[in-house]
Design a protein around this motif. Structure first.
Motif, PDB file in Angstrom:
ATOM      1  N   GLU A  36      47.835 -41.694  25.920  1.00 22.81           N
ATOM      2  CA  GLU A  36      47.179 -40.818  25.133  1.00 22.81           C
ATOM      3  C   GLU A  36      45.648 -40.945  24.830  1.00 22.81           C
ATOM      4  O   GLU A  36      44.704 -40.244  24.875  1.00 22.81           O
ATOM      5  CB  GLU A  36      47.821 -40.498  23.762  1.00 22.81           C
ATOM      6  N   ARG A  39      43.101 -40.344  27.799  1.00 20.39           N
ATOM      7  CA  ARG A  39      42.835 -38.778  27.782  1.00 20.39           C
ATOM      8  C   ARG A  39      41.538 -38.372  27.407  1.00 20.39           C
ATOM      9  O   ARG A  39      40.939 -37.544  27.413  1.00 20.39           O
ATOM     10  CB  ARG A  39      44.004 -37.838  27.250  1.00 20.39           C
ATOM     11  N   VAL A  53      44.874 -39.586  19.152  1.00 19.51           N
ATOM     12  CA  VAL A  53      45.722 -40.218  19.757  1.00 19.51           C
ATOM     13  C   VAL A  53      46.998 -40.526  18.980  1.00 19.51           C
ATOM     14  O   VAL A  53      48.149 -40.146  19.778  1.00 19.51           O
ATOM     15  CB  VAL A  53      45.237 -41.795  20.245  1.00 19.51           C
ATOM     16  N   GLU A  56      48.860 -36.923  19.127  1.00  9.71           N
ATOM     17  CA  GLU A  56      49.634 -36.704  20.235  1.00  9.71           C
ATOM     18  C   GLU A  56      50.741 -37.532  20.744  1.00  9.71           C
ATOM     19  O   GLU A  56      51.749 -37.397  21.027  1.00  9.71           O
ATOM     20  CB  GLU A  56      48.530 -36.675  21.414  1.00  9.71           C
TER      21      GLU A  56
END
Length: 109
Positions: A36, A39, A53, A56
């Protein structure tokens, strides 16, 4: 920012999620958090990356395992719907539970 400063909040995220999902191996939690985190590589604003983070990664982990209820995970008490830190002064606890008003969510006239 140094590499140490960048990862300190992320290490805390891994720790919190590992405690919240004890049935998931810590290595798996760290891998999900790392995935995450990547990303957000190249993000111009990084102030909120750890929060995003954690959110997610929490969602991914919820699909894989059942979280431990917060009441079992944390020593934070709930008083009149408010989280209260264990070392708080009793008068501060009372003050926080008695706050009312429009700015604090009360919409009644």
């Amino acid at each position: 920012m140094s590499a140490n400063a960048d990862h300190s909040p992320i290490d805390a995220v891994v720790q919190r999620l590992t405690e919240r999902f004890p049935s998931v191996p810590p290595d798996r939690v760290a891998a999900i958090v790392d995935e995450e985190l990547h990303r957000f590589d190249g993000a111009k604003v990084t102030e909120f990356v750890p929060v995003l983070v954690e959110h997610e990664a929490h969602e991914v982990l919820r699909r894989e395992a059942t979280p431990v209820p917060l009441s079992e995970q944390s020593a934070t008490a709930i008083v009149a719907g408010h989280a209260v830190e264990p070392d708080l002064d009793p008068l501060e606890v009372e003050r926080r539970t008695e706050q009312t008003g429009l700015l604090l969510g009360e919409l009644d006239n």
